[in-house]
Design a protein around this motif. Sequence first.
Motif, mmCIF file in Angstrom:
data_model
loop_
_atom_site.group_PDB
_atom_site.id
_atom_site.type_symbol
_atom_site.label_atom_id
_atom_site.label_comp_id
_atom_site.label_asym_id
_atom_site.label_seq_id
_atom_site.Cartn_x
_atom_site.Cartn_y
_atom_site.Cartn_z
ATOM 1 N N HIS A 142 0.828 -1.206 0.000
ATOM 2 C CA HIS A 142 0.000 0.000 0.000
ATOM 3 C C HIS A 142 0.863 1.256 0.000
ATOM 4 O O HIS A 142 0.518 2.274 -0.614
ATOM 5 C CB HIS A 142 -0.940 -0.002 1.204
ATOM 6 C CG HIS A 142 -1.950 1.095 1.184
ATOM 7 N ND1 HIS A 142 -1.761 2.297 1.844
ATOM 8 C CD2 HIS A 142 -3.152 1.195 0.551
ATOM 9 C CE1 HIS A 142 -2.804 3.073 1.632
ATOM 10 N NE2 HIS A 142 -3.663 2.439 0.859
ATOM 11 N N MET A 143 2.012 1.201 0.708
ATOM 12 C CA MET A 143 2.931 2.337 0.712
ATOM 13 C C MET A 143 3.404 2.649 -0.705
ATOM 14 O O MET A 143 3.397 3.799 -1.148
ATOM 15 C CB MET A 143 4.136 2.027 1.616
ATOM 16 C CG MET A 143 3.804 1.934 3.100
ATOM 17 S SD MET A 143 5.101 1.099 4.067
ATOM 18 C CE MET A 143 6.470 2.217 3.849
ATOM 19 N N ILE A 144 3.790 1.610 -1.433
ATOM 20 C CA ILE A 144 4.300 1.790 -2.798
ATOM 21 C C ILE A 144 3.193 2.283 -3.723
ATOM 22 O O ILE A 144 3.399 3.164 -4.563
ATOM 23 C CB ILE A 144 4.913 0.463 -3.307
ATOM 24 C CG1 ILE A 144 6.188 0.151 -2.510
ATOM 25 C CG2 ILE A 144 5.212 0.545 -4.803
ATOM 26 C CD1 ILE A 144 6.738 -1.244 -2.741
ATOM 27 N N GLU A 145 1.999 1.729 -3.571
ATOM 28 C CA GLU A 145 0.867 2.168 -4.385
ATOM 29 C C GLU A 145 0.587 3.661 -4.173
ATOM 30 O O GLU A 145 0.368 4.411 -5.137
ATOM 31 C CB GLU A 145 -0.373 1.347 -4.041
ATOM 32 C CG GLU A 145 -1.588 1.707 -4.875
ATOM 33 C CD GLU A 145 -2.818 0.894 -4.526
ATOM 34 O OE1 GLU A 145 -3.803 0.984 -5.280
ATOM 35 O OE2 GLU A 145 -2.794 0.172 -3.508
ATOM 36 N N THR A 146 0.614 4.097 -2.916
ATOM 37 C CA THR A 146 0.377 5.510 -2.605
ATOM 38 C C THR A 146 1.445 6.393 -3.224
ATOM 39 O O THR A 146 1.144 7.440 -3.834
ATOM 40 C CB THR A 146 0.346 5.724 -1.081
ATOM 41 O OG1 THR A 146 -0.699 4.930 -0.517
ATOM 42 C CG2 THR A 146 0.110 7.187 -0.730
ATOM 43 N N ILE A 147 2.701 6.006 -3.091
ATOM 44 C CA ILE A 147 3.812 6.789 -3.637
ATOM 45 C C ILE A 147 3.683 6.921 -5.155
ATOM 46 O O ILE A 147 3.822 8.015 -5.723
ATOM 47 C CB ILE A 147 5.163 6.140 -3.257
ATOM 48 C CG1 ILE A 147 5.419 6.313 -1.754
ATOM 49 C CG2 ILE A 147 6.313 6.752 -4.072
ATOM 50 C CD1 ILE A 147 6.571 5.480 -1.226
ATOM 51 N N CYS A 148 3.393 5.810 -5.833
ATOM 52 C CA CYS A 148 3.305 5.836 -7.295
ATOM 53 C C CYS A 148 2.088 6.620 -7.783
ATOM 54 O O CYS A 148 2.137 7.268 -8.837
ATOM 55 C CB CYS A 148 3.262 4.412 -7.843
ATOM 56 S SG CYS A 148 4.816 3.517 -7.653
ATOM 57 N N ARG A 149 1.007 6.571 -7.034
ATOM 58 C CA ARG A 149 -0.200 7.296 -7.421
ATOM 59 C C ARG A 149 -0.014 8.811 -7.287
ATOM 60 O O ARG A 149 -0.518 9.595 -8.088
ATOM 61 C CB ARG A 149 -1.367 6.838 -6.554
ATOM 62 C CG ARG A 149 -2.704 7.497 -6.923
ATOM 63 C CD ARG A 149 -3.836 7.012 -6.047
ATOM 64 N NE ARG A 149 -3.691 7.452 -4.657
ATOM 65 C CZ ARG A 149 -3.507 6.633 -3.632
ATOM 66 N NH1 ARG A 149 -3.444 5.323 -3.815
ATOM 67 N NH2 ARG A 149 -3.384 7.115 -2.400
#
Length: 434
Positions: free
Chosen positions: A346-353
């Motif tokens: 979820h951390m990576i998804e947030t950063i990429c979004r």
Amino acid sequence: MTYQEAVAYIDETPKFTKKNTLDHTRAFLKRLGDPQEKMKILHVAGTNGKGSVCSFLASMLKAGGKRTGLFTSPHLVKINERFVVDEQDVSDEEFLEAFHTVMDCVEEMKEEGYPHPTYFELLFLIGMKLFERAGVEYLVLETGLGGRLDATNSVAHPLVSVITSISLDHTEYLGDTVAAIAGEKAGIIKEGVPVVYDASCPESAEVIRRRAEELRAPAYPITPKMYKISKTTKKHIDFSIDSGYYDDIRLSISSVAEYQVKNAAEAVTAIRVIDREGAFTDEVIRKGVEEMRWQGRMETVLPGVIIDGAHNEAGVEEFVKTARRLEADYPVTLLFAAVGDKDYRHMIETICRELRLERVIVTEVGGYRSVDVKVPEELFRQFGAKKVTAIPDVEEAFDEALREQGDGILFCVGSLYLVGNIKSILETRRSAHD
């Protein structure tokens, strides 16, 4: 026992202990002479921001001429970082002397049937002896995990309780809702003792408000409307606080992170609450806030290189707010590592979004919770990052990230272990040049 042997013993402690009750900790404190009763204590709990709030408090106390102790966790490079007196880590010799005193007590009480203290309990006891011997007048005390059952909650009479922002973290220990976690954090509130708390989340704020009311503790909620940013740059933020609890004050922080404004507002309010003699003037508070430095939280360690220990959902959301603001003017490179017990997907998804990253380098931080570098590499690609490189060795990954940084900003995020590794690398390199 040498300093190195003492640290090794403490590091081994989790393998042969389990968490004890607060009565257990109180019994050890009593045997040690109740050192906590000789200090004026500011007790701080919360999910995010509590370390920064503690550092703001300690900085303002020192600016006011008070002999000040600061107990925080975790350490990034060396265990002494947890015990700070007037902004200086205690020496190896001071640490070892306090360790021996506490271990003599542990051996005595083990013979009487008391269990061995846990890792954190042992460090807390060592800290109390260190601060007592240093002649500390004011002690800023950060909880470890939670609040209600935390070893630091054995302190019976703090001057003020402070509860920072609350979010879902350590749910296996504290509960799986914000309200449940807030209940654990609110466990530090004492009968009649003022409590300053982040009231930006209604769910947690209501739990804290009710607990304060039950204990007749004067409550000082801090909401976003009470502080306002007037100017931001690559190096600092100017802002004002108009809480209604004291006169409007204008301040500046040496940070690029806007969330530090809220942390400063909580800390300033706590100082105002305990300042019955008017010792902390606006000038003293400004000096303390401006000079505050907190390791590993949006900390600039080299020109354009910022390390941040964001390692949960709320922390990453605050990180992307800062990075998004800066990438409007500078290309952003990211060095990322995570540990297995965090929701790194979820951390990576947030950063990429939220960010348009120029380049991503992923690495591993080692230890039993380490995540194979190929896992975050694939997730970054899956969520849209175009240039991703996986380098398992942290030092090699850091050097590659520095090469990619160019004239832009390099953020190193995802884990406090990554932050600690980078700090250690930089210290080693500085020592080699001295």
